[in-house]
Design an enzyme around this catalytic site. Structure first.
Site, mmCIF file in Angstrom:
data_model
loop_
_atom_site.group_PDB
_atom_site.id
_atom_site.type_symbol
_atom_site.label_atom_id
_atom_site.label_comp_id
_atom_site.label_asym_id
_atom_site.label_seq_id
_atom_site.Cartn_x
_atom_site.Cartn_y
_atom_site.Cartn_z
ATOM 1 N N ASP A 77 -10.778 1.728 -3.532
ATOM 2 C CA ASP A 77 -11.289 1.312 -2.214
ATOM 3 C C ASP A 77 -12.805 1.246 -2.215
ATOM 4 O O ASP A 77 -13.403 0.793 -1.245
ATOM 5 C CB ASP A 77 -10.837 2.302 -1.127
ATOM 6 C CG ASP A 77 -9.472 1.923 -0.566
ATOM 7 O OD1 ASP A 77 -8.941 0.878 -0.963
ATOM 8 O OD2 ASP A 77 -8.949 2.690 0.263
ATOM 9 N N ASP A 134 0.817 -1.210 0.000
ATOM 10 C CA ASP A 134 0.000 0.000 0.000
ATOM 11 C C ASP A 134 0.859 1.273 0.000
ATOM 12 O O ASP A 134 2.076 1.226 0.277
ATOM 13 C CB ASP A 134 -0.895 -0.025 1.256
ATOM 14 C CG ASP A 134 -2.305 0.437 0.963
ATOM 15 O OD1 ASP A 134 -2.451 1.338 0.139
ATOM 16 O OD2 ASP A 134 -3.241 -0.114 1.575
HETATM 17 C C1 GLA Z 1 -5.832 1.366 2.162
HETATM 18 C C2 GLA Z 1 -6.173 0.289 1.156
HETATM 19 C C3 GLA Z 1 -7.222 -0.630 1.721
HETATM 20 C C4 GLA Z 1 -6.705 -1.228 3.013
HETATM 21 C C5 GLA Z 1 -6.306 -0.128 3.987
HETATM 22 C C6 GLA Z 1 -5.626 -0.681 5.211
HETATM 23 O O1 GLA Z 1 -6.897 2.248 2.334
HETATM 24 O O2 GLA Z 1 -6.574 0.839 -0.056
HETATM 25 O O3 GLA Z 1 -7.547 -1.640 0.806
HETATM 26 O O4 GLA Z 1 -5.612 -2.073 2.749
HETATM 27 O O5 GLA Z 1 -5.425 0.801 3.393
HETATM 28 O O6 GLA Z 1 -5.271 0.298 6.102
#
Ligand code: GLA
Length: 697
Positions: free
Chosen positions: A500, A436
């Site tokens: 997301d 990430d």
């Molecule tokens: C980001 C990612 C999510 C998840 C969160 C975890 O927002 O896009 O899919 O992994 O971090 O904190």
């Protein structure tokens, strides 16, 4: 020196000519017959203009009469700001060229090389070498001539949870710029810049596209000058002083992709998909159906609960389980622990082996989440090494999701991230990581110097090193959803997290346009919770399942909260995905130009045109009772196809007393009848999809 290069491949011609020492791209477009040497390119001399026609060429220099945006900008302590490069060498075949351009006065040399592949995709590389004293480079562009048949631009804008909104605009005089300054490509990143003829649609018409293979800051431009000359280009955005070349040093610009199709936006998409699929690094094994734990458990890493999820996952056919954020250090919420990549004894007292072995024992792969470039101020790492962050003059940049950015150009910080990640991968049987990047880079200084380029390169090095140390490791590129989807990182990763936002209605649009560049098998697409955690919208499981079928499919929700019948529905959808993924992940993408905006009709046709899957989606209600007919493209005109509704993803919601007969009985008709006559459209409830299979008899 007089020379030409004529590249011809994949239905595309490129003609380059050296004119008065300048490298001039005369043509980039569809293949034409005849000899380019016979084609006149000279134009009139207008009033109030240079006395003779100027040919500024690729370098677009003032010294050669160019009054628009230049290709190179830089100086040597205030001097050598104006260049006049001369081509000293041009070698070419029908698929490649290499040109050397030298400015003896400014003491700079550029090597530009290009390769045009059988899919019509041109890749350019540009390398600038300084032959004098220190030279400050501000920017080095790639520019290609844009045919005056192109009258519109298309690119994509967005934000968190709402990536890839199309913007189609008229090209008018001036410069249209899409740039990023986040130190990552970003949610608002367009992935590529497109130019179109006025009537170009999904099915037909001229389409040109460019993309820079870079994950840092990028700018795209389409420029039309007062003379009516138009061009399309891209460059890495450099911070002031980011590139100062000493004698003999070089700047290697990120690779530049340029491709053309006369088969509309689908032609453009499919050319790039074919190019990307032909790469050595393209994932070869079937894309495993994934359960991601994020929206299922968030930070609540309760082993018992996670085992229950794993049990259900195994029963319904999941192939890869990914444990998301929260397994390490003090990371019990998003305010602390980032940077301490050590398994938390609090949540995993026996180590991660307890869960990795359990998952693997059930015949699935195990994946784990990292965000190695970031650090929470409330972490052991930051307490011990507050000086390891990207910053200027000791200033602490404003936090973003309670995070700061580690300086990976600092060898100690880099070694820390590499070693801790690598140790976890060596200790446990982990074949997949979701990596990430949840914040932007601000004041991104490394030892006082600009650090975005170095940071981007360090990440590429890190991924390469992890893959080399752990053969078979797959990496998912995530950045708060789709904020790092680009052609720079693509060779190092095996999946992109598209967004997301798992809301299927919004995903329809995001997937449609992300696939303009990225093949579906690289785009993660999950069935999320209901109502959706981002939008709060209620959508049927069947609609969410039909939406998540078109990509690298997965689940992201608490499976223990589902009823027996919902789990049976998921199992049926997973079986469908497994049976159809060879087609879905290798075929040709077709997006029909459906005549109203309330519907989508799209699908994938296999390479032999023997089978296809289409999805007819009702996004919103229409005024008329009956929607336009369903017409299908990409099939063999003379072949007969059996048309059948696919029900394994769930039942579609209808809004009629009865449906057209073909829905229940199926139909048999030729490819051209399917395209020209079409099938009567059923009346769908809004936010519903109907999956249709077409098989040659
Ligand atoms: C980001 C990612 C999510 C998840 C969160 C975890 O927002 O896009 O899919 O992994 O971090 O904190």
């Amino acid at each position: 020196m007089s020379a030409t290069a004529h590249l011809s491949n994949g239905g595309v011609d490129i003609f380059i000519e050296v004119v008065d020492g300048a490298l001039v791209f005369r043509y980039w477009g569809p293949k034409v017959s005849g000899d380019f040497a016979e084609i006149p390119f000279g134009r009139s001399v207008a009033h109030s203009d240079f006395d003779q026609v100027q040919n500024p060429g690729f370098m677009r220099e003032h010294s050669r009469g160019w009054l628009g945006y230049p290709t190179i900008s830089g100086h040597r302590n205030g001097k050598d700001w104006s260049t006049k490069f001369q081509v000293t060498k041009l070698d070419s075949t029908s698929h490649n060229f290499v040109a050397t351009l030298l400015d003896e006065v400014a003491q700079l040399e550029i090597k530009l090389s290009g390769a045009l592949d059988s899919f019509g995709v041109l890749k350019l590389r540009s390398n600038l070498t300084n032959k004098g004293a220190d030279y400050t480079l501000n920017e080095l562009f790639y520019w290609l001539p844009l045919s005056d048949k192109a009258t519109e631009t298309l690119d994509f804008a967005g934000r968190w949870s709402n990536e890839r909104n199309p913007q189609r605009k008229e090209i008018s005089i001036g410069r249209w710029v899409r740039d990023s300054h986040e130190g990552r490509t970003g949610h608002n990143y367009t992935i590529g810049q497109i130019a179109l003829s006025p009537n170009t649609n999904f099915a037909s018409g001229d389409a040109w596209a460019v993309s820079l293979a870079w994950s840092g800051d990028v700018q795209y431009c389409v420029e039309k000058n007062y003379e009516g000359v138009q061009s399309i280009g891209a460059a890495e955005v450099l911070l002031p002083g980011e590139v100062i070349l000493k004698t003999g040093e070089s700047y290697e610009a990120p690779e530049f992709f340029a491709w053309y199709s006369n088969a509309g936006l689908d032609g453009l998409a499919n050319s790039l998909h074919s190019h990307l699929r032909a790469r050595e690094t393209h994932p070869k094994k079937p894309r495993p159906l994934t359960l991601n734990m994020w929206e299922a458990v968030y930070f609540d890493h309760n082993e018992e609960k996670i085992r229950q999820l794993v049990d259900i996952a195994a029963e319904i056919g999941v192939e890869r389980v990914v444990l998301d954020d929260g397994w390490f250090g003090s990371r019990r919420d998003d305010r602390r622990g980032l940077g301490d990549w050590v398994v938390s004894k609090e949540v995993w007292p026996q180590g991660l082996g307890a869960i990795t072995d359990y998952v693997i024992g059930k015949g699935m792969e195990f994946g784990l989440w990292f965000e190695g470039e970031m650090v929470n101020p409330d972490s052991d790492l930051y307490r011990n090494h507050p000086d390891w962050i990207l910053n200027v003059a000791g200033r602490v940049p404003p936090a973003w999701r309670h995070e700061l950015v580690l300086d990976l150009n600092n060898p100690a910080a880099y070694a820390h991230v590499l070693q801790q990640t690598s140790d976890i991968l060596s200790t446990y049987k982990i074949s997949y990581i979701k990596w990430d990047h949840n914040r932007v880079l601000i004041d991104a200084g490394t030892s006082g110097f600009p650090g975005v380029q170095k940071q981007t390169k360090a990440l590429y090095r890190l991924f390469a090193e992890l893959k080399q140390r752990h053969p078979g490791l797959e990496i998912e590129s995530c950045a708060s959803g789709g904020a790092r989807i680009d052609l720079g990182i693509i060779d190092l990763v095996d999946r992109f997290w598209t967004s997301d936002n798992n809301d299927a209605l919004e995903r329809q649009r995001m997937q449609r346009w992300s696939m303009q560049f990225i093949p579906p098998e690289l785009l993660g697409t999950h069935i999320g919770s209901n109502p959706g955690h981002q939008t709060g919208r209620d959508l049927s499981l069947a609609f969410r399942a039909a939406t998540a079928l078109f990509g690298h499919a997965g689940l992201e929700r608490d499976l223990t909260a589902l009823s027996k019948s919902e789990l049976a529905a998921l199992k049926s959808w997973i079986t469908l995905y497994k049976n159809q993924r060879a087609l879905l992940h290798n075929g040709t993408m077709v997006r029909m130009d459906y005549p109203d905006q309330n519907h989508y009709l799209y699908g994938v046709v296999d390479k032999d045109k023997k089978a296809a899957i289409f999805s007819y989606v009702q996004l919103s209600p229409i005024v008329a009772s009956h929607a336009p007919k369903l017409r299908f493209r990409g099939l063999k005109a003379n072949a007969t196809y059996k048309v059948k509704v696919i029900s394994e993803a769930g039942e579609t919601g209808f809004m009629a007393i009865s449906n057209p007969g073909w829905l229940a009985e199926g139909a048999k008709l030729s490819g051209d009848a399917l395209q020209e006559v079409g099938l009567p459209a059923p009346i769908l409830r809004p936010e519903n999809a109907l999956l249709i299979s077409l098989t040659e008899i």
